[in-house]
Design a protein around this motif. Structure first.
Motif, mmCIF file in Angstrom:
data_model
loop_
_atom_site.group_PDB
_atom_site.id
_atom_site.type_symbol
_atom_site.label_atom_id
_atom_site.label_comp_id
_atom_site.label_asym_id
_atom_site.label_seq_id
_atom_site.Cartn_x
_atom_site.Cartn_y
_atom_site.Cartn_z
ATOM 1 N N VAL A 46 0.835 -1.203 0.000
ATOM 2 C CA VAL A 46 0.000 0.000 0.000
ATOM 3 C C VAL A 46 0.870 1.254 0.000
ATOM 4 O O VAL A 46 0.608 2.214 -0.727
ATOM 5 N N ALA A 47 1.955 1.253 0.784
ATOM 6 C CA ALA A 47 2.840 2.421 0.845
ATOM 7 C C ALA A 47 3.548 2.663 -0.482
ATOM 8 O O ALA A 47 3.950 3.790 -0.773
ATOM 9 N N SER A 48 3.676 1.634 -1.304
ATOM 10 C CA SER A 48 4.346 1.824 -2.588
ATOM 11 C C SER A 48 3.510 2.674 -3.544
ATOM 12 O O SER A 48 4.013 3.115 -4.575
ATOM 13 N N PHE A 49 2.263 2.938 -3.212
ATOM 14 C CA PHE A 49 1.419 3.792 -4.053
ATOM 15 C C PHE A 49 1.632 5.281 -3.779
ATOM 16 O O PHE A 49 1.143 6.122 -4.520
ATOM 17 N N PHE A 50 2.346 5.626 -2.696
ATOM 18 C CA PHE A 50 2.627 7.033 -2.416
ATOM 19 C C PHE A 50 3.696 7.522 -3.372
ATOM 20 O O PHE A 50 4.754 6.913 -3.501
ATOM 21 N N ASN A 51 3.435 8.633 -4.042
ATOM 22 C CA ASN A 51 4.422 9.227 -4.928
ATOM 23 C C ASN A 51 5.412 10.050 -4.125
ATOM 24 O O ASN A 51 5.148 10.470 -2.996
ATOM 25 N N HIS A 52 6.548 10.328 -4.747
ATOM 26 C CA HIS A 52 7.613 11.115 -4.137
ATOM 27 C C HIS A 52 7.397 12.602 -4.375
ATOM 28 O O HIS A 52 6.905 13.019 -5.420
ATOM 29 N N CYS A 58 3.628 14.379 3.784
ATOM 30 C CA CYS A 58 3.579 13.251 4.721
ATOM 31 C C CYS A 58 4.992 12.755 5.016
ATOM 32 O O CYS A 58 5.912 12.996 4.246
ATOM 33 N N VAL A 59 5.123 12.076 6.140
ATOM 34 C CA VAL A 59 6.376 11.385 6.479
ATOM 35 C C VAL A 59 6.046 9.946 6.842
ATOM 36 O O VAL A 59 4.929 9.638 7.256
ATOM 37 N N VAL A 60 7.046 9.096 6.703
ATOM 38 C CA VAL A 60 6.915 7.687 7.043
ATOM 39 C C VAL A 60 7.610 7.455 8.376
ATOM 40 O O VAL A 60 8.681 8.003 8.636
ATOM 41 N N SER A 61 6.986 6.665 9.246
ATOM 42 C CA SER A 61 7.638 6.242 10.483
ATOM 43 C C SER A 61 7.354 4.761 10.681
ATOM 44 O O SER A 61 6.529 4.179 9.985
ATOM 45 N N PHE A 62 8.057 4.169 11.602
ATOM 46 C CA PHE A 62 7.901 2.742 11.867
ATOM 47 C C PHE A 62 7.602 2.518 13.336
ATOM 48 O O PHE A 62 8.158 3.172 14.210
ATOM 49 N N HIS A 70 2.203 9.732 8.225
ATOM 50 C CA HIS A 70 1.614 10.844 8.966
ATOM 51 C C HIS A 70 1.670 12.109 8.109
ATOM 52 O O HIS A 70 2.697 12.369 7.473
ATOM 53 N N THR A 71 0.614 12.900 8.121
ATOM 54 C CA THR A 71 0.677 14.192 7.443
ATOM 55 C C THR A 71 1.509 15.139 8.303
ATOM 56 O O THR A 71 1.520 15.042 9.522
ATOM 57 N N ILE A 72 2.217 16.067 7.654
ATOM 58 C CA ILE A 72 3.050 17.029 8.376
ATOM 59 C C ILE A 72 2.573 18.457 8.178
ATOM 60 O O ILE A 72 3.192 19.391 8.677
ATOM 61 N N LEU A 81 -1.370 12.762 -1.460
ATOM 62 C CA LEU A 81 -0.466 12.602 -0.327
ATOM 63 C C LEU A 81 0.872 12.127 -0.872
ATOM 64 O O LEU A 81 0.933 11.182 -1.660
ATOM 65 N N THR A 82 1.959 12.793 -0.471
ATOM 66 C CA THR A 82 3.279 12.453 -0.988
ATOM 67 C C THR A 82 4.254 12.235 0.170
ATOM 68 O O THR A 82 4.083 12.785 1.253
ATOM 69 N N ILE A 83 5.277 11.424 -0.107
ATOM 70 C CA ILE A 83 6.351 11.176 0.843
ATOM 71 C C ILE A 83 7.675 11.421 0.135
ATOM 72 O O ILE A 83 7.708 11.527 -1.094
ATOM 73 N N ALA A 84 8.747 11.524 0.897
ATOM 74 C CA ALA A 84 10.080 11.683 0.311
ATOM 75 C C ALA A 84 10.747 10.324 0.230
ATOM 76 O O ALA A 84 10.730 9.564 1.190
ATOM 77 N N TYR A 85 11.343 10.039 -0.912
ATOM 78 C CA TYR A 85 12.081 8.796 -1.088
ATOM 79 C C TYR A 85 13.554 8.967 -0.735
ATOM 80 O O TYR A 85 14.271 7.986 -0.609
#
Length: 142
Positions: A46-52, A58-62, A70-72, A81-85
Motif C-alpha cells: 500500500v505504501a508503494s502507491f505514495f508518490n515522491h 507526509c512522512v513515514v515512520s515505523f 503521517h501528514t506534516i 499525499l506524498t512522501i520523500a524517497y
C-alpha cells in the motif's frame, strides 16, 4: 538451484524475473528505528502507491515492522499525499542523482520545478506550523 522447487507452469524467464526483482527493490522502504539506525528493508504494497515529492506533505515512520504515514501539514481534501524517497536537505543535483539511480525517475515535483537560483530550493528545515520550510544547507558536495 531454486528453480527445481518451482513448478514448470510457474517458472518465468530471466528477463521477466529480473524485471520483477528490480520493481520490487525500487518499491522497498528502508526500516529505521527512532535513533535513525537502519534495520533492514520491507516491501509495503500500500505504501508503494505514495508518490515522491521533495516537498512532501507526509512522512513515514515505523512502529516495529509496521510502516505508518503521517501528514506534516494541512492537506486539502482530494489532494495527493506524498512522501520523500530520499534525503530532503540535499541539493537538487544530489536528489536527482539519488532518485535516478535508486528509483529510476527524474523528479518533477513543485520544489524541483523552481528555478535553480530560487532561494527556497536549497534545503529544508521544520517550520513553526510543523510543515517543512525551505532553507539552505551546506556540505553535500563533500
Amino acid at each position: 538451484a531454486v528453480s527445481r522447487f518451482v513448478r514448470d507452469a510457474a517458472k518465468m524467464g530471466r528477463r521477466p524475473l529480473s524485471g520483477l526483482i528490480a520493481r520490487s527493490h525500487r518499491n522497498m522502504h528502508g526500516i529505521v528505528n527512532l535513533e535513525g539506525q537502519h534495520l533492514g528493508h520491507g516491501l509495503y504494497p500500500v505504501a508503494s502507491f505514495f508518490n515522491h515529492s521533495c516537498a512532501p506533505n507526509c512522512v513515514v515512520s515505523f512502529h516495529g515492522p509496521k510502516l505508518r504515514v503521517h501528514t506534516i501539514c494541512p492537506v486539502p481534501q482530494g489532494a495527493e499525499l506524498t512522501i520523500a524517497y530520499i534525503e530532503l536537505y540535499a541539493p537538487r543535483a544530489w536528489r536527482h542523482q539519488q532518485l535516478m539511480s535508486s528509483k529510476g525517475f527524474e523528479c518533477a515535483c513543485p520544489r524541483c520545478s523552481l528555478p535553480p537560483t530560487d532561494p527556497s530550493e536549497a534545503g529544508l528545515t521544520e517550520g513553526g506550523d510543523g510543515a517543512l520550510d525551505v532553507r539552505a544547507r551546506e556540505g553535500w558536495d563533500q
